[in-house]
Enzyme design. Structure first.
Site, PDB file in Angstrom:
ATOM      1  N   GLY A  73       2.432   2.187  10.913  1.00  0.00           N
ATOM      2  CA  GLY A  73       3.278   3.374  10.850  1.00  0.00           C
ATOM      3  C   GLY A  73       3.923   3.766  12.163  1.00  0.00           C
ATOM      4  O   GLY A  73       4.476   4.858  12.281  1.00  0.00           O
ATOM      5  N   HIS A 131      -9.184   0.588   5.118  1.00  0.00           N
ATOM      6  CA  HIS A 131      -7.911   0.814   5.816  1.00  0.00           C
ATOM      7  C   HIS A 131      -8.135   1.754   6.998  1.00  0.00           C
ATOM      8  O   HIS A 131      -8.959   2.671   6.935  1.00  0.00           O
ATOM      9  CB  HIS A 131      -6.885   1.404   4.856  1.00  0.00           C
ATOM     10  N   GLU A 134      -4.754  -5.662  10.209  1.00  0.00           N
ATOM     11  CA  GLU A 134      -3.810  -4.584  10.480  1.00  0.00           C
ATOM     12  C   GLU A 134      -4.155  -3.933  11.810  1.00  0.00           C
ATOM     13  O   GLU A 134      -5.004  -3.034  11.864  1.00  0.00           O
ATOM     14  CB  GLU A 134      -3.862  -3.527   9.372  1.00  0.00           C
ATOM     15  N   SER A 164       3.853  -2.240  10.343  1.00  0.00           N
ATOM     16  CA  SER A 164       5.280  -2.060  10.648  1.00  0.00           C
ATOM     17  C   SER A 164       6.118  -3.267  10.236  1.00  0.00           C
ATOM     18  O   SER A 164       6.900  -3.804  11.020  1.00  0.00           O
ATOM     19  CB  SER A 164       5.468  -1.750  12.140  1.00  0.00           C
ATOM     20  N   ASN A 183       0.861  -1.180   0.000  1.00  0.00           N
ATOM     21  CA  ASN A 183       0.000   0.000   0.000  1.00  0.00           C
ATOM     22  C   ASN A 183       0.899   1.231   0.000  1.00  0.00           C
ATOM     23  O   ASN A 183       1.486   1.577   1.023  1.00  0.00           O
ATOM     24  CB  ASN A 183      -0.908  -0.011   1.231  1.00  0.00           C
ATOM     25  N   TRP A 184       0.978   1.883  -1.147  1.00  0.00           N
ATOM     26  CA  TRP A 184       1.884   3.026  -1.274  1.00  0.00           C
ATOM     27  C   TRP A 184       1.348   4.299  -0.629  1.00  0.00           C
ATOM     28  O   TRP A 184       2.065   5.297  -0.527  1.00  0.00           O
ATOM     29  CB  TRP A 184       2.163   3.297  -2.753  1.00  0.00           C
ATOM     30  N   LYS A 185       0.097   4.285  -0.244  1.00  0.00           N
ATOM     31  CA  LYS A 185      -0.520   5.464   0.375  1.00  0.00           C
ATOM     32  C   LYS A 185      -0.317   6.682  -0.544  1.00  0.00           C
ATOM     33  O   LYS A 185      -0.583   6.602  -1.737  1.00  0.00           O
ATOM     34  CB  LYS A 185       0.026   5.665   1.781  1.00  0.00           C
TER      35      LYS A 185
END
Length: 274
Positions: A176, A98, A170, A216, A13-15
């Site tokens: 993050g 998400h 998640e 992470s 997921n490149w966000k």
């Protein structure tokens, strides 16, 4: 109902990272080196503006998906993208629910459910995110929370659809933050998620759906995560931005033994389908 073996999933997921040139270079390099799709499925979820050029480069070994979609097909919904629009670009995968969509943009289980139903209606392959907050974890309410989240999100979803879906566990407190879940704890939670799918549908359905872990991830912990028997792959965020790291993840995954549903059904002593 016919089921295929569960293969490992390596998703990124490149966000809101990477511009066009960077993204094109990444896809061109990775698509030449990732393992065969029969060994591991590799997915990239880039920003909306990158979908069109990247879809042109996707192949059997690497596919591109959207980070989000709206549940209506058209209308006055400024800033949203419809499932039909994604399909017109050649997009087949979509990420839904998400935690950043929830915390920053007010998404709820109910809106995620509507998006999931719409994605399935339009033959998109959804990766649906679930996960608990740090407070929920500290209060030892993770299983209860996830059970309710799954009940809400999967309302109205037919059993037949599960074989074409992915659940991404998640934990919100691990996204993050640099604090990844202990591999054994993540494995246990994913076992519990699969148990809930069994309760909502059937044992066969829970064996068909793939459940992956995100939060992470790094080259340091990827092997211990993918070695866990209940974990079918990963959804990486920042860790998926570097070509070498993403390829490393895929190579580690390709070394894991494919899970055969046929074999699963012969193992009556195995309640969690691995």
């Amino acid at each position: 109902m016919n089921y295929k073996p569960r293969t490992k999933v390596i998703a990124g997921n490149w966000k809101m990272h990477k511009c066009k040139d960077e993204a094109l270079e990444f896809i061109q390099k990775v698509s030449l080196q990732v393992p065969d799709q029969t060994q591991v499925q590799t997915l990239i979820f880039p920003q909306l503006t990158l979908l069109d050029p990247l879809v042109q480069l996707q192949g059997a070994n690497l596919q591109v998906g959207a980070q989000n979609m709206f549940y209506e097909t058209e209308g006055a919904f400024t800033g949203e993208v419809s499932p039909q629009n994604l399909l017109s670009l050649g997009v087949k995968h979509v990420l839904l629910g998400h935690s950043e969509r929830r915390t920053l943009f007010g998404e709820t289980d109910q809106t995620v459910n509507l998006k999931l139903l719409s994605a399935l209606k339009h033959k998109l392959v959804p990766t649906v995110c679930v996960g608990e907050s740090l407070l929920t974890k500290e209060n030892n309410q993770t299983q209860m929370f996830l059970d309710q989240q799954l009940t809400n999100i999967f309302a109205g979803v037919p059993e037949e659809a599960l074989k074409n879906m992915i659940i991404a566990y998640e934990p919100v407190w691990a996204i993050g933050t640099g604090k990844s879940a202990n591999p054994q704890d993540a494995n246990k939670t994913i076992e519990q998620i699969r148990e809930k799918v069994t309760a909502l549908y059937s044992f066969q359905a829970s064996c068909a759906i793939r459940i992956i872990y995100g939060g992470s991830l790094s080259v340091a912990n990827i092997k211990s995560i993918l070695e866990q028997p209940a974990i079918d792959g990963i959804l990486a965020g920042k860790a998926s931005l570097q070509t070498e790291d993403f390829l490393f993840f895929a190579q580690i995954a390709s070394k894991q033994v494919l899970v055969s549903t046929k074999d699963i059904f012969q193992k009556n002593d195995c309640p969690f389908c691995y």
